[in-house]
Design a protein around this motif. Structure first.
Motif, mmCIF file in Angstrom:
data_model
loop_
_atom_site.group_PDB
_atom_site.id
_atom_site.type_symbol
_atom_site.label_atom_id
_atom_site.label_comp_id
_atom_site.label_asym_id
_atom_site.label_seq_id
_atom_site.Cartn_x
_atom_site.Cartn_y
_atom_site.Cartn_z
ATOM 1 N N ARG A 39 42.597 41.396 49.546
ATOM 2 C CA ARG A 39 42.992 42.778 49.310
ATOM 3 C C ARG A 39 42.019 43.782 49.914
ATOM 4 N NH1 ARG A 39 44.421 42.624 42.940
ATOM 5 N NH2 ARG A 39 45.166 44.761 43.300
ATOM 6 N N LEU A 40 40.754 43.386 50.031
ATOM 7 C CA LEU A 40 39.748 44.287 50.590
ATOM 8 C C LEU A 40 39.481 44.017 52.067
ATOM 9 C CD1 LEU A 40 37.109 44.339 47.689
ATOM 10 C CD2 LEU A 40 38.987 45.943 48.120
ATOM 11 N N GLY A 41 40.067 42.943 52.606
ATOM 12 C CA GLY A 41 39.800 42.587 53.995
ATOM 13 C C GLY A 41 38.377 42.106 54.193
ATOM 14 N N ALA A 42 37.834 41.427 53.187
ATOM 15 C CA ALA A 42 36.435 40.993 53.224
ATOM 16 C C ALA A 42 36.301 39.542 53.674
ATOM 17 C CB ALA A 42 35.803 41.160 51.846
ATOM 18 N N LYS A 43 35.139 39.204 54.207
ATOM 19 C CA LYS A 43 34.792 37.830 54.534
ATOM 20 C C LYS A 43 34.396 37.127 53.243
ATOM 21 C CE LYS A 43 31.337 35.101 57.064
ATOM 22 N NZ LYS A 43 30.148 35.161 57.961
ATOM 23 N N LEU A 44 34.680 35.823 53.152
ATOM 24 C CA LEU A 44 34.350 35.045 51.955
ATOM 25 C C LEU A 44 33.457 33.869 52.316
ATOM 26 C CD1 LEU A 44 34.793 34.479 48.904
ATOM 27 C CD2 LEU A 44 36.774 33.084 49.572
ATOM 28 N N SER A 45 32.318 33.781 51.630
ATOM 29 C CA SER A 45 31.448 32.607 51.730
ATOM 30 C C SER A 45 31.457 31.892 50.392
ATOM 31 C CB SER A 45 30.011 33.019 52.080
ATOM 32 O OG SER A 45 29.933 33.520 53.399
ATOM 33 N N VAL A 46 31.540 30.563 50.435
ATOM 34 C CA VAL A 46 31.564 29.756 49.210
ATOM 35 C C VAL A 46 30.303 28.902 49.178
ATOM 36 C CG1 VAL A 46 32.825 28.045 47.871
ATOM 37 C CG2 VAL A 46 34.089 29.696 49.272
ATOM 38 N N PHE A 72 33.142 46.371 49.316
ATOM 39 C CA PHE A 72 32.620 45.051 49.634
ATOM 40 C C PHE A 72 33.243 44.507 50.917
ATOM 41 C CE2 PHE A 72 32.844 45.260 44.858
ATOM 42 C CZ PHE A 72 31.509 45.613 44.695
ATOM 43 N N SER A 73 32.404 43.952 51.794
ATOM 44 C CA SER A 73 32.869 43.388 53.060
ATOM 45 C C SER A 73 32.535 41.906 53.199
ATOM 46 C CB SER A 73 32.268 44.163 54.242
ATOM 47 O OG SER A 73 30.849 44.093 54.222
ATOM 48 N N HIS A 74 31.604 41.393 52.370
ATOM 49 C CA HIS A 74 31.219 39.977 52.442
ATOM 50 C C HIS A 74 30.978 39.473 51.025
ATOM 51 C CE1 HIS A 74 28.530 36.665 54.449
ATOM 52 N NE2 HIS A 74 29.515 36.168 53.712
ATOM 53 N N ILE A 75 31.910 38.677 50.526
ATOM 54 C CA ILE A 75 31.863 38.181 49.152
ATOM 55 C C ILE A 75 31.309 36.765 49.123
ATOM 56 C CG2 ILE A 75 33.250 37.602 47.129
ATOM 57 C CD1 ILE A 75 35.270 39.728 48.067
ATOM 58 N N LEU A 76 30.361 36.518 48.214
ATOM 59 C CA LEU A 76 29.830 35.170 48.005
ATOM 60 C C LEU A 76 30.396 34.623 46.698
ATOM 61 C CD1 LEU A 76 27.980 32.771 48.557
ATOM 62 C CD2 LEU A 76 26.134 34.019 47.400
ATOM 63 N N ALA A 86 38.239 35.502 43.680
ATOM 64 C CA ALA A 86 37.446 35.818 44.873
ATOM 65 C C ALA A 86 38.329 35.850 46.118
ATOM 66 C CB ALA A 86 36.325 34.793 45.042
ATOM 67 N N ILE A 87 39.239 34.886 46.246
ATOM 68 C CA ILE A 87 40.127 34.854 47.402
ATOM 69 C C ILE A 87 41.078 36.049 47.386
ATOM 70 C CG2 ILE A 87 42.029 33.586 48.491
ATOM 71 C CD1 ILE A 87 40.621 30.999 47.676
ATOM 72 N N ASP A 88 41.625 36.358 46.209
ATOM 73 C CA ASP A 88 42.532 37.491 46.085
ATOM 74 C C ASP A 88 41.832 38.803 46.421
ATOM 75 O OD1 ASP A 88 45.109 38.712 45.158
ATOM 76 O OD2 ASP A 88 43.780 39.604 43.672
ATOM 77 N N LEU A 89 40.606 38.971 45.897
ATOM 78 C CA LEU A 89 39.853 40.204 46.157
ATOM 79 C C LEU A 89 39.497 40.319 47.632
ATOM 80 C CD1 LEU A 89 38.686 42.676 44.736
ATOM 81 C CD2 LEU A 89 36.561 41.392 44.380
ATOM 82 N N ALA A 90 39.071 39.216 48.243
ATOM 83 C CA ALA A 90 38.732 39.235 49.670
ATOM 84 C C ALA A 90 39.953 39.602 50.508
ATOM 85 C CB ALA A 90 38.187 37.875 50.092
ATOM 86 N N ILE A 142 28.681 39.030 44.588
ATOM 87 C CA ILE A 142 28.664 37.635 44.163
ATOM 88 C C ILE A 142 29.716 37.465 43.075
ATOM 89 C CG2 ILE A 142 27.320 35.790 43.077
ATOM 90 C CD1 ILE A 142 24.797 37.133 44.201
ATOM 91 N N VAL A 143 30.515 36.398 43.174
ATOM 92 C CA VAL A 143 31.533 36.091 42.169
ATOM 93 C C VAL A 143 31.191 34.753 41.531
ATOM 94 C CG1 VAL A 143 33.983 35.672 41.715
ATOM 95 C CG2 VAL A 143 33.304 37.347 43.456
ATOM 96 N N ILE A 144 31.126 34.724 40.187
ATOM 97 C CA ILE A 144 30.867 33.483 39.465
ATOM 98 C C ILE A 144 31.855 33.362 38.312
ATOM 99 C CG2 ILE A 144 28.406 33.367 40.031
ATOM 100 C CD1 ILE A 144 27.806 34.547 37.303
ATOM 101 N N GLY A 145 32.019 32.139 37.774
ATOM 102 C CA GLY A 145 32.951 31.900 36.682
ATOM 103 C C GLY A 145 32.260 31.580 35.377
ATOM 104 N N THR A 146 32.975 31.791 34.254
ATOM 105 C CA THR A 146 32.455 31.457 32.932
ATOM 106 C C THR A 146 33.502 30.679 32.159
ATOM 107 O OG1 THR A 146 33.317 33.351 31.703
ATOM 108 C CG2 THR A 146 31.269 33.696 32.924
ATOM 109 N N HIS A 147 33.111 30.231 30.980
ATOM 110 C CA HIS A 147 34.009 29.492 30.103
ATOM 111 C C HIS A 147 34.559 30.377 29.002
ATOM 112 C CE1 HIS A 147 33.448 25.302 31.487
ATOM 113 N NE2 HIS A 147 32.274 25.731 31.863
ATOM 114 N N GLY A 148 34.929 31.614 29.305
ATOM 115 C CA GLY A 148 35.522 32.504 28.304
ATOM 116 C C GLY A 148 34.525 32.911 27.244
ATOM 117 N N ARG A 149 34.891 32.748 25.961
ATOM 118 C CA ARG A 149 34.037 33.217 24.880
ATOM 119 C C ARG A 149 32.712 32.469 24.819
ATOM 120 N NH1 ARG A 149 35.844 36.862 21.481
ATOM 121 N NH2 ARG A 149 38.073 37.326 21.360
ATOM 122 N N GLY A 150 32.657 31.249 25.357
ATOM 123 C CA GLY A 150 31.385 30.547 25.412
ATOM 124 C C GLY A 150 30.474 31.168 26.443
#
Length: 304
Positions: free
Chosen positions: A41-48, A15-19, A35-39, A115-123
């Motif tokens: 470590r991979l040297g990727a660009k990050l868009s939010v 991955f080179s461009h993470i959303l 997302a920030i940590d992965l970007a 693409i990186v998204i978040g969840t509420h765990g078991r919900g």
């Protein structure tokens, strides 16, 4: 399909461009950190991207509000976190009634490859502020989607990848091997085979277990190909095949047993119920306590 070695499918690259798609809930907090940590470590660009969903104003609600101000503060904090890790970060807010389509369209228009998204765990995804739109995103997206639970680390020491003999699975394995190579992770490849119904099982037994032997030989051939791919990439790998009617349960159990930090799942085609893995990916993404990376069928491959 015959045995194939790594990166045989075009486009199987890191991955080179993470959303990062966020909402206003606490569910996004861990996704932001991951997302920030992965970007970094991979040297990727990050868009939010923050998709603002218009909701009806309550009666007698005060005019104006502080939503705009809060969004600026949130973006400023994000930029500070990204800058601290040396990550190039661009933040955008859009208004759209269908967040899934807005996220998918932004990713396509800007050449994002994750693409990186978040969840509420078991919900899971159903309790996300983006709501059922997140499930739609898993079905819509032509690029991998990393679903992050509300809590937990993202060390990626051990990666579980669920495999079959499809193009989507081969691509998921390529992505998994790329990540493992970059991050020094151990890969655990799992093949879950649906057992024969009892009547067919008896018939197969009477015929010398021909079908059973064929299934196990195919599974072993598939896993041997993955072991060769891992060896060529210098990645430590463990493999297993098992018979079970509930692959989601097996994935959860094995991920726990092997202390996996990440689960990688293939997704076939774009129809909601095209194959078993469609329901499986959504179940795992909604219930997993570890991040789940859903890898769609490669765009250069026809949907079958």
């Amino acid at each position: 399909m015959g045995m194939r070695l790594m990166s045989a499918i075009p486009g199987a690259t890191m991955f080179s461009h993470i959303l990062l798609a966020i909402d206003a809930s606490e569910a996004s907090t861990n996704a932001i950190r991951i997302a920030i940590d992965l970007a970094a470590r991979l040297g990727a660009k990050l868009s939010v991207l923050h998709v603002v969903v218009r909701v009806p104003t309550a009666p007698h609600a005060p005019a104006g509000g502080t939503a705009g101000k809060e969004q600026v503060v949130e973006f400023d904090a994000l930029r500070t976190m990204a800058d601290a890790r040396g990550v190039d970060c661009a933040c955008t807010s859009v208004s759209d009634g269908t967040p899934a389509r807005a996220i998918d369209a932004y990713a396509t228009a800007n050449g994002c490859d994750l693409i990186v998204i978040g969840t509420h765990g078991r919900g899971g995804l159903k309790r996300m502020i983006l709501g059922s739109q997140a499930e739609k995103l898993l079905r819509l997206s032509r690029i991998p989607v990393l679903v992050c639970p509300q809590q937990g680390d993202f060390a990626i020491h051990h990666i579980l990848v669920l495999v079959d003999d499809s193009d989507a699975s081969h691509y998921a394995v390529d992505v998994c091997m790329d990540l493992a190579t970059m991050l020094g992770s151990h890969v655990y490849a799992l093949r879950v085979i649906s057992p024969l119904p009892s009547v067919n099982l008896l018939a197969d037994y009477l015929e010398g277990n021909i079908h059973f032997k064929h299934l196990t030989a195919d599974a072993e051939r598939l896993l041997e190909g993955i072991r060769r791919q891992a060896k060529a990439a210098g990645v430590a790998v463990s493999t297993e095949y098992t018979f079970d009617r509930r692959p989601d349960t097996v994935v959860t159990a094995r991920a726990c047993t092997h202390s996996c930090d990440l689960v990688v799942l293939p997704r076939h085609g774009r129809a909601p119920h095209h194959t078993l893995f469609h329901d499986l990916t959504e179940i795992c993404a909604m219930t997993a306590e570890t991040p789940v990376l859903v890898c769609p069928q490669p765009v250069d491959q026809p949907v079958t």
